[in-house]
Design a protein around this motif. Structure first.
Motif, PDB file in Angstrom:
ATOM      1  N   LEU A  40      10.382  10.390  12.565  1.00 31.49           N
ATOM      2  CA  LEU A  40       9.499   9.229  12.462  1.00 31.49           C
ATOM      3  C   LEU A  40      10.259   8.130  11.740  1.00 31.49           C
ATOM      4  CD1 LEU A  40       6.270  11.065  11.254  1.00 31.49           C
ATOM      5  CD2 LEU A  40       6.673  10.136  13.547  1.00 31.49           C
ATOM      6  N   GLY A  41      10.097   6.890  12.189  1.00 32.31           N
ATOM      7  CA  GLY A  41      10.824   5.798  11.548  1.00 32.31           C
ATOM      8  C   GLY A  41       9.993   4.537  11.451  1.00 32.31           C
ATOM      9  N   CYS A  42      10.348   3.705  10.456  1.00 32.14           N
ATOM     10  CA  CYS A  42       9.690   2.407  10.303  1.00 32.14           C
ATOM     11  C   CYS A  42      10.631   1.456   9.557  1.00 32.14           C
ATOM     12  CB  CYS A  42       8.353   2.538   9.580  1.00 32.14           C
ATOM     13  SG  CYS A  42       8.483   2.951   7.814  1.00 32.14           S
ATOM     14  N   HIS A  43      10.183   0.223   9.372  1.00 33.83           N
ATOM     15  CA  HIS A  43      10.986  -0.777   8.673  1.00 33.83           C
ATOM     16  C   HIS A  43      11.097  -0.406   7.195  1.00 33.83           C
ATOM     17  CE1 HIS A  43      12.059  -4.687   6.904  1.00 33.83           C
ATOM     18  NE2 HIS A  43      12.662  -4.883   8.064  1.00 33.83           N
ATOM     19  N   ILE A  44      12.280  -0.631   6.629  1.00 37.43           N
ATOM     20  CA  ILE A  44      12.559  -0.238   5.245  1.00 37.43           C
ATOM     21  C   ILE A  44      11.620  -0.912   4.237  1.00 37.43           C
ATOM     22  CG2 ILE A  44      14.360  -2.012   5.020  1.00 37.43           C
ATOM     23  CD1 ILE A  44      15.909  -0.104   3.226  1.00 37.43           C
ATOM     24  N   GLY A  45      11.124  -2.107   4.576  1.00 35.46           N
ATOM     25  CA  GLY A  45      10.295  -2.834   3.609  1.00 35.46           C
ATOM     26  C   GLY A  45       8.804  -2.781   3.881  1.00 35.46           C
ATOM     27  N   ASP A  46       8.370  -1.987   4.846  1.00 32.32           N
ATOM     28  CA  ASP A  46       6.960  -2.024   5.264  1.00 32.32           C
ATOM     29  C   ASP A  46       6.144  -0.911   4.611  1.00 32.32           C
ATOM     30  OD1 ASP A  46       4.493  -1.789   6.882  1.00 32.32           O
ATOM     31  OD2 ASP A  46       5.464  -3.315   8.102  1.00 32.32           O
ATOM     32  N   LYS A  47       5.345  -1.300   3.630  1.00 30.12           N
ATOM     33  CA  LYS A  47       4.567  -0.316   2.858  1.00 30.12           C
ATOM     34  C   LYS A  47       3.486   0.369   3.711  1.00 30.12           C
ATOM     35  CE  LYS A  47       2.075   0.134  -1.487  1.00 30.12           C
ATOM     36  NZ  LYS A  47       1.449  -0.556  -2.624  1.00 30.12           N
ATOM     37  N   ALA A  48       2.807  -0.414   4.559  1.00 29.53           N
ATOM     38  CA  ALA A  48       1.718   0.157   5.373  1.00 29.53           C
ATOM     39  C   ALA A  48       2.265   1.179   6.372  1.00 29.53           C
ATOM     40  CB  ALA A  48       0.983  -0.958   6.110  1.00 29.53           C
ATOM     41  N   ALA A  49       3.434   0.874   6.975  1.00 34.23           N
ATOM     42  CA  ALA A  49       4.043   1.807   7.933  1.00 34.23           C
ATOM     43  C   ALA A  49       4.471   3.092   7.224  1.00 34.23           C
ATOM     44  CB  ALA A  49       5.237   1.145   8.625  1.00 34.23           C
ATOM     45  N   LEU A  50       4.996   2.939   6.019  1.00 32.89           N
ATOM     46  CA  LEU A  50       5.391   4.115   5.222  1.00 32.89           C
ATOM     47  C   LEU A  50       4.182   5.006   4.949  1.00 32.89           C
ATOM     48  CD1 LEU A  50       7.679   5.489   3.438  1.00 32.89           C
ATOM     49  CD2 LEU A  50       6.669   4.243   1.542  1.00 32.89           C
ATOM     50  N   GLU A  51       3.053   4.399   4.587  1.00 30.25           N
ATOM     51  CA  GLU A  51       1.835   5.167   4.305  1.00 30.25           C
ATOM     52  C   GLU A  51       1.344   5.897   5.561  1.00 30.25           C
ATOM     53  OE1 GLU A  51       0.659   5.944   1.381  1.00 30.25           O
ATOM     54  OE2 GLU A  51       2.321   4.748   0.608  1.00 30.25           O
ATOM     55  N   LYS A  52       1.553   5.273   6.714  1.00 28.80           N
ATOM     56  CA  LYS A  52       1.173   5.917   7.978  1.00 28.80           C
ATOM     57  C   LYS A  52       1.984   7.201   8.185  1.00 28.80           C
ATOM     58  CE  LYS A  52      -0.211   3.387  12.031  1.00 28.80           C
ATOM     59  NZ  LYS A  52       0.220   2.576  13.167  1.00 28.80           N
ATOM     60  N   ILE A  53       3.286   7.134   7.875  1.00 24.59           N
ATOM     61  CA  ILE A  53       4.151   8.316   8.008  1.00 24.59           C
ATOM     62  C   ILE A  53       3.719   9.394   7.010  1.00 24.59           C
ATOM     63  CG2 ILE A  53       6.509   9.190   7.662  1.00 24.59           C
ATOM     64  CD1 ILE A  53       7.532   6.591   8.904  1.00 24.59           C
ATOM     65  N   ARG A  54       3.415   8.982   5.790  1.00 24.69           N
ATOM     66  CA  ARG A  54       2.905   9.948   4.789  1.00 24.69           C
ATOM     67  C   ARG A  54       1.660  10.664   5.314  1.00 24.69           C
ATOM     68  NH1 ARG A  54       5.146   9.579  -0.331  1.00 24.69           N
ATOM     69  NH2 ARG A  54       5.718   7.502  -1.046  1.00 24.69           N
ATOM     70  N   THR A  55       0.760   9.910   5.951  1.00 21.57           N
ATOM     71  CA  THR A  55      -0.488  10.478   6.464  1.00 21.57           C
ATOM     72  C   THR A  55      -0.218  11.461   7.598  1.00 21.57           C
ATOM     73  OG1 THR A  55      -1.677   8.460   5.865  1.00 21.57           O
ATOM     74  CG2 THR A  55      -2.735   9.904   7.469  1.00 21.57           C
ATOM     75  N   ILE A  56       0.650  11.074   8.544  1.00 20.46           N
ATOM     76  CA  ILE A  56       0.961  11.949   9.683  1.00 20.46           C
ATOM     77  C   ILE A  56       1.534  13.278   9.194  1.00 20.46           C
ATOM     78  CG2 ILE A  56       2.503  12.257  11.675  1.00 20.46           C
ATOM     79  CD1 ILE A  56       2.254   9.172  12.118  1.00 20.46           C
ATOM     80  N   ARG A  57       2.430  13.194   8.209  1.00 21.13           N
ATOM     81  CA  ARG A  57       3.108  14.411   7.739  1.00 21.13           C
ATOM     82  C   ARG A  57       2.419  15.045   6.531  1.00 21.13           C
ATOM     83  NH1 ARG A  57       9.056  15.130   6.854  1.00 21.13           N
ATOM     84  NH2 ARG A  57       8.074  17.157   6.569  1.00 21.13           N
ATOM     85  N   ARG A  58       1.375  14.385   6.003  1.00 18.75           N
ATOM     86  CA  ARG A  58       0.668  14.857   4.796  1.00 18.75           C
ATOM     87  C   ARG A  58       1.637  15.064   3.635  1.00 18.75           C
ATOM     88  NH1 ARG A  58      -3.015  19.397   7.574  1.00 18.75           N
ATOM     89  NH2 ARG A  58      -3.923  18.122   9.182  1.00 18.75           N
ATOM     90  N   LEU A  59       2.397  14.046   3.331  1.00 16.89           N
ATOM     91  CA  LEU A  59       3.403  14.112   2.270  1.00 16.89           C
ATOM     92  C   LEU A  59       2.834  13.600   0.961  1.00 16.89           C
ATOM     93  CD1 LEU A  59       6.362  12.573   4.317  1.00 16.89           C
ATOM     94  CD2 LEU A  59       6.015  14.996   3.789  1.00 16.89           C
ATOM     95  N   ASP A  60       3.272  14.207  -0.140  1.00 18.32           N
ATOM     96  CA  ASP A  60       2.860  13.673  -1.449  1.00 18.32           C
ATOM     97  C   ASP A  60       3.873  12.630  -1.910  1.00 18.32           C
ATOM     98  OD1 ASP A  60       5.096  14.982  -2.513  1.00 18.32           O
ATOM     99  OD2 ASP A  60       3.944  16.724  -3.143  1.00 18.32           O
ATOM    100  N   ASP A  61       3.640  12.068  -3.103  1.00 14.88           N
ATOM    101  CA  ASP A  61       4.497  10.971  -3.573  1.00 14.88           C
ATOM    102  C   ASP A  61       5.845  11.462  -4.106  1.00 14.88           C
ATOM    103  OD1 ASP A  61       3.710  12.167  -5.910  1.00 14.88           O
ATOM    104  OD2 ASP A  61       2.842  10.364  -6.808  1.00 14.88           O
ATOM    105  N   LYS A  62       6.084  12.781  -4.059  1.00 11.60           N
ATOM    106  CA  LYS A  62       7.372  13.315  -4.528  1.00 11.60           C
ATOM    107  C   LYS A  62       8.351  13.557  -3.366  1.00 11.60           C
ATOM    108  CE  LYS A  62       5.184  15.453  -8.506  1.00 11.60           C
ATOM    109  NZ  LYS A  62       3.920  14.764  -8.219  1.00 11.60           N
ATOM    110  N   HIS A  63       7.938  13.214  -2.170  1.00  6.54           N
ATOM    111  CA  HIS A  63       8.817  13.448  -1.008  1.00  6.54           C
ATOM    112  C   HIS A  63      10.012  12.495  -1.044  1.00  6.54           C
ATOM    113  CE1 HIS A  63       9.896  14.688   3.044  1.00  6.54           C
ATOM    114  NE2 HIS A  63      10.055  13.411   3.352  1.00  6.54           N
ATOM    115  N   ASN A  64      11.184  13.046  -0.786  1.00  5.98           N
ATOM    116  CA  ASN A  64      12.402  12.234  -0.699  1.00  5.98           C
ATOM    117  C   ASN A  64      12.534  11.667   0.721  1.00  5.98           C
ATOM    118  OD1 ASN A  64      14.714  13.112  -3.104  1.00  5.98           O
ATOM    119  ND2 ASN A  64      14.999  11.298  -1.862  1.00  5.98           N
ATOM    120  N   PHE A  65      12.304  10.375   0.875  1.00  3.28           N
ATOM    121  CA  PHE A  65      12.496   9.764   2.190  1.00  3.28           C
ATOM    122  C   PHE A  65      13.985   9.547   2.442  1.00  3.28           C
ATOM    123  CE2 PHE A  65       8.014   8.774   1.689  1.00  3.28           C
ATOM    124  CZ  PHE A  65       7.554   9.072   2.964  1.00  3.28           C
TER     125      PHE A  65
END
Length: 206
Positions: A40-65
């Motif tokens: 899964l990929g998104c723009h480096i500066g896009d917070k909303a897209a990043l949150e979408k990836i977190r939701t799809i993968r159910r990642l917590d805030d400790k995940h190393n992107f």
């Protein structure tokens, strides 16, 4: 409903690469092929897209992107490493590895590991990704497309479309691209450590 591009793995169509880069720039989340399954990929500066990836993968805030970069010079903008590590990287990029480094100030804080301030870096050996990165002119913020409860990345772009078509903006069909995840190597301290053994030979780092 996500778009679906069939891109040739050896001779990617420039028109489709341009369109895919535009989807990323406009805040879209894409599924794309690498040399180790789909990511899964998104723009480096896009917070909303990043949150979408977190939701799809159910990642917590400790995940190393991971930042997927086109070459070593791009890596040096985002990661701190010395000449010894540079030589190691030169021998093993592009390839099936993810390297964990101390991040530079160029990396958005939300992408780093919150305690260690580290970032994953990757240079895939895949022509579609290389062309996409060249068109974008910057790294792709990335995470392996491993669904919750699974251990391996998704491999079939048609399955990806069927499963995630309402959550993704684009699925790139680049054909079959490997079954194993990357080998992960931590280079954020004096001791180099293999964190996960995957497609890349761990021997040079042990």
């Amino acid at each position: 409903m996500s778009q679906f591009f069939q891109i040739h793995p050896e001779n990617p169509q420039a028109r489709l690469i341009k369109q895919a880069a535009q989807v990323i720039r406009e805040g879209g989340v894409i599924a794309y092929p690498t040399d180790c399954g789909y990511s899964l990929g998104c723009h480096i500066g896009d917070k909303a897209a990043l949150e979408k990836i977190r939701t799809i993968r159910r990642l917590d805030d400790k995940h190393n992107f991971t930042l997927v970069c086109k070459d070593l010079s791009e890596i040096s903008t985002y990661a701190r490493f010395d000449n010894t590590l540079y030589r190691l990287l030169k021998h093993h990029t592009p390839g099936p590895y993810t390297f964990i480094f101390n991040a530079t100030s160029e990396v958005p804080r939300r992408l780093m590991h919150p305690k260690r301030k580290t970032i994953g870096i990757r240079v895939p050996d895949n022509k579609i990704v290389q062309d996409l990165l060249a068109e974008l002119g910057e790294p792709i913020m990335s995470s392996s497309l491993i669904l919750p409860g699974e251990t391996d990345p998704m491999m079939d772009p048609y399955d990806i479309r069927d499963t995630l078509q309402h959550q993704l903006d684009l699925v790139i069909d680049g054909g079959f691209c490997g079954m194993q995840p990357t080998t992960v190597v931590a280079m954020d301290s004096e001791e180099i450590k293999v964190v996960r053994v995957g497609a890349g030979d761990p021997a040079p780092f042990e």
